[in-house]
Design an enzyme around this catalytic site. Sequence first.
Site, PDB file in Angstrom:
ATOM      1  N   ASP A  88       0.828  -1.212   0.000  1.00 23.99           N
ATOM      2  CA  ASP A  88       0.000   0.000   0.000  1.00 23.99           C
ATOM      3  C   ASP A  88       0.863   1.262   0.000  1.00 23.99           C
ATOM      4  O   ASP A  88       2.003   1.249   0.465  1.00 23.99           O
ATOM      5  CB  ASP A  88      -0.922   0.014   1.240  1.00 23.99           C
ATOM      6  N   GLU A  89       0.293   2.324  -0.545  1.00 22.97           N
ATOM      7  CA  GLU A  89       0.827   3.694  -0.427  1.00 22.97           C
ATOM      8  C   GLU A  89       2.331   3.815  -0.678  1.00 22.97           C
ATOM      9  O   GLU A  89       3.030   4.509   0.052  1.00 22.97           O
ATOM     10  CB  GLU A  89       0.521   4.243   0.982  1.00 22.97           C
ATOM     11  N   SER A  90       2.808   3.172  -1.736  1.00 23.60           N
ATOM     12  CA  SER A  90       4.232   3.319  -2.069  1.00 23.60           C
ATOM     13  C   SER A  90       4.394   4.564  -2.939  1.00 23.60           C
ATOM     14  O   SER A  90       4.770   4.466  -4.117  1.00 23.60           O
ATOM     15  CB  SER A  90       4.725   2.080  -2.810  1.00 23.60           C
TER      16      SER A  90
END
Length: 515
Positions: A327-329
């Site tokens: 997530d959220e890279s």
Amino acid sequence: MNNKIKWLFGIVALLFLAACTPKTPTDLTQTSFIPQPASVTATGDAYKVSASTVIYFQAGVEGLEHTAVYLAGQLIEISGLTISVQAAEKVPSRGIYLEITGNDVELGNEGYELNIGKKLVTIKAGSEAGCFYGAQTLLQTLPVKAADGEALTIATGTARDYPEYAYRGTMLDVARHFFSVEDVKRVIDLLAVYKMNALHLHLSDDQGWRIEIKSWPMLTEIGGSTEVGGGEGGFYTQEDYAEIVDYAQERHITIIPEIDMPGHTNAALASYAELNCDGKARKLYTGTDVGFSTLCTDKDITYRFVEDVVSEIAALTPGPWFHVGGDESHVTAHDDYVYFVNRVQEIVVKYGKKIFGWDEIANANLVEGTTVQFWDDVENTTMGVEKGAKVLMSPSARAYLDMHYDSTSLLGLHWAGYIEVDHAYTWDPATLVEGVTKENILGVEAPLWTETITDMDELEYMVFPRLPGYAEIGWTAPALRDWETYKLRLADHGKRFEDLNIDFYRSALVPWGEY
Ligand code: NGO
């Protein structure tokens, strides 16, 4: 005294006694079960649990012995009665009997049939897990705490029951704030009561690395040394983790380990300079921002690191899944992200595990057997389905246990909105996202992120009373679910929460009693 007055006295005394003696429960359908079973029928009588009650289990089935001992332990805890456990070669004439029967297709893998007669209670299931769930249903017919040594009565009847979804779980973020083995065991105990069967542990994030990796010891030495707010953090040794896994397994709960990558990795990047593209170790981080860190996706050492971590954790994890985060890279270029997730998937498969990832991983070439965890992005999720993945439903606006209940909540966050107890309950996984149907869904998971949650009291306050609702969404068919009747059953569980010392949120939407 003349005779008339004596009679009168007698009648008044009898009436008084009747008013003071607790009523024997005789209508099983009146029990406030959560999750609501598929069917409950009453036969209008009562079964008595007393000091002479024996719990029998079908001889030779080891897993049933565990459940029999567990059930006896719970009954002893409730009543202080001495309840014994014995193997039985055939169905006994009285007592409580646990049995595996393989021929009931409707009950499936995890279903059970609980029969409460006047003399004999039987729990039959196709699996050991099914018997365990039958035992949980039986326990819900009793209070959590009764007067010491007093016989207990249970209304007679039958519950036939099986779950809607195969995966019913929660997630605990032990990275933002660390929770001890004892804390995790308490969470496991509470999940078991509501027939949940999965606990996903978020074991690494920017603020902390929480599991010992023998080939990379600095991960915990440095990366485990702090947490949000600057506290001392902590980590599980491999023995601690194995203890959690065993404890969960005895309660038919699968542990899903998550190592979040390539983003959410500051703790690892602070522990080993070589994992950074510039070769410089990052500083430890104790704030709550997200999306600023990334592993270096084009260095070989990154994949050696991932392989060591995955192989050590996979060896300690009997469950089928390994969660790779994803997530959220935000600071990983898209192509680098896809390349990284593709390579990591190969590693996970090599060590015999199936992949779980947050919905962003649908951007990669998903390998067979992958599950995409829907938390935020509908497009990612439907793309995952098109690529053949299953979906785990954790919609942040409905199922995030760290969201505020309302505008007065002091704990938690509210970026995905407020989640009052009714809002947490009144949704159907199979109709929430267009293009994602029941066939695509593995199950439901309610995650607890712990940026603002520092101890068990705070954890319990966020988790209860929403968790039983998520358990029911995962277990009970939508046709049997309805907020108006659920809130009455939930209100009855308030007494159970109190007796279990659960620090819960007394939502004004639920008609809690005076206990
Ligand atoms: C997001 C983020 C987490 C936060 C959480 C807070 C996902 C999958 N990534 O959910 O890092 O802790 O929100 O609610």
